[in-house]
Design a protein around this motif. Structure first.
Motif, short mmCIF file in Angstrom:
data_model
loop_
_atom_site.label_atom_id
_atom_site.label_comp_id
_atom_site.label_asym_id
_atom_site.label_seq_id
_atom_site.Cartn_x
_atom_site.Cartn_y
_atom_site.Cartn_z
N ASP A 158 6.88 19.72 11.90
CA ASP A 158 8.09 20.28 11.29
C ASP A 158 7.71 21.24 10.16
N ASP A 159 8.57 22.21 9.90
CA ASP A 159 8.36 23.14 8.78
C ASP A 159 8.57 22.44 7.44
N LYS A 160 9.23 21.31 7.47
CA LYS A 160 9.52 20.54 6.26
C LYS A 160 8.47 19.44 6.09
N ALA A 161 7.96 19.29 4.87
CA ALA A 161 6.98 18.24 4.59
C ALA A 161 7.66 16.87 4.62
N PRO A 162 6.92 15.82 4.99
CA PRO A 162 7.52 14.49 4.99
C PRO A 162 7.86 14.04 3.57
N ALA A 163 8.89 13.22 3.45
CA ALA A 163 9.33 12.73 2.14
C ALA A 163 8.21 11.98 1.43
N TRP A 164 7.43 11.18 2.17
CA TRP A 164 6.36 10.43 1.52
C TRP A 164 5.35 11.37 0.87
N PHE A 165 5.11 12.54 1.48
CA PHE A 165 4.18 13.51 0.91
C PHE A 165 4.75 14.09 -0.39
N LEU A 166 6.03 14.42 -0.39
CA LEU A 166 6.67 14.93 -1.60
C LEU A 166 6.63 13.88 -2.70
N ASN A 167 6.83 12.61 -2.33
CA ASN A 167 6.78 11.54 -3.32
C ASN A 167 5.40 11.40 -3.95
N LEU A 168 4.35 11.38 -3.13
CA LEU A 168 3.02 11.18 -3.70
C LEU A 168 2.52 12.45 -4.41
N SER A 169 3.08 13.60 -4.06
CA SER A 169 2.74 14.82 -4.79
C SER A 169 3.29 14.74 -6.22
N ALA A 170 4.46 14.11 -6.36
CA ALA A 170 5.07 13.94 -7.68
C ALA A 170 4.43 12.79 -8.45
N ASN A 171 4.00 11.75 -7.74
CA ASN A 171 3.38 10.60 -8.37
C ASN A 171 2.29 10.08 -7.44
N PRO A 172 1.02 10.40 -7.71
CA PRO A 172 -0.06 10.03 -6.79
C PRO A 172 -0.47 8.56 -6.82
N GLU A 173 0.14 7.78 -7.70
CA GLU A 173 -0.18 6.34 -7.74
C GLU A 173 0.58 5.67 -6.59
N VAL A 174 -0.15 5.14 -5.61
CA VAL A 174 0.45 4.56 -4.41
C VAL A 174 -0.13 3.17 -4.17
N GLU A 175 0.45 2.48 -3.21
CA GLU A 175 -0.10 1.22 -2.72
C GLU A 175 -0.31 1.37 -1.23
N VAL A 176 -1.41 0.78 -0.75
CA VAL A 176 -1.75 0.87 0.66
C VAL A 176 -2.12 -0.51 1.19
N ALA A 177 -1.52 -0.87 2.32
CA ALA A 177 -1.90 -2.08 3.04
C ALA A 177 -2.44 -1.62 4.39
N LEU A 178 -3.68 -1.92 4.65
CA LEU A 178 -4.33 -1.48 5.89
C LEU A 178 -4.34 -2.62 6.89
N LYS A 179 -3.83 -2.32 8.08
CA LYS A 179 -3.83 -3.27 9.19
C LYS A 179 -3.22 -4.61 8.81
N GLY A 180 -2.17 -4.58 8.00
CA GLY A 180 -1.47 -5.80 7.65
C GLY A 180 -2.10 -6.61 6.53
N GLY A 181 -3.15 -6.09 5.93
CA GLY A 181 -3.79 -6.78 4.81
C GLY A 181 -2.96 -6.68 3.55
#
Length: 143
Positions: free
Chosen positions: A71-94
């Protein structure tokens, strides 16, 4: 291009499959690990979680692609982390872990994009659908 409704529905279906299978199905798609990325809404401040695939990993660093299906529009999650790069990640259900998101530099993208698209051709197809350069995002452990 997929609408926001369709993308949210796909995430809901994916979560349902994980729940119904007791977490046995859905943590890998197209030979890529699936992760849950939690960002902070840039407007609302609310926590937002999406299911994404990671086509490239280097040790504890994961790479995700902000394609939104070309899409020509960036995903919302990308816009969110661009504004605040502090994220949480759970890999493979961990367990979720705090990470920092960083958009690949032009040089990093130039080196990594051919590797990602050689292994996962769908991303190359997405790039042909849009004039926007699809970003690669590094999810790095917090030091």
């Amino acid at each position: 291009m997929p609408s926001d409704f369709v993308l949210k529905a796909m995430n809901g279906i994916h979560r349902g499959m994980l729940k119904l299978s007791g977490g046995k199905l859905g943590w890998e798609m197209s030979r890529m690990p699936v992760l849950e990325l939690t960002t902070t809404g840039r407007k609302s401040g609310a926590r937002r979680t999406v299911m994404l695939t990671s086509p490239w990993q280097d040790g504890d660093t994961l790479v995700v692609v902000a394609s939104r299906g070309g899409d020509d529009k960036a995903p919302a999650w990308f816009l969110n982390l661009s504004a605040n790069p502090e994220v949480e990640v759970a890999l493979k259900g961990g367990a979720s872990r705090p990470m920092r998101a960083r958009v690949a530099s032009a040089a990093e993208r130039a080196e990594l994009w051919p590797k990602v698209t050689a292994e996962h051709r769908n991303y190359a197809g997405y790039q042909t659908k849009t004039s926007r350069e699809i970003p690669l995002v590094f999810l790095e452990p917090k030091a």
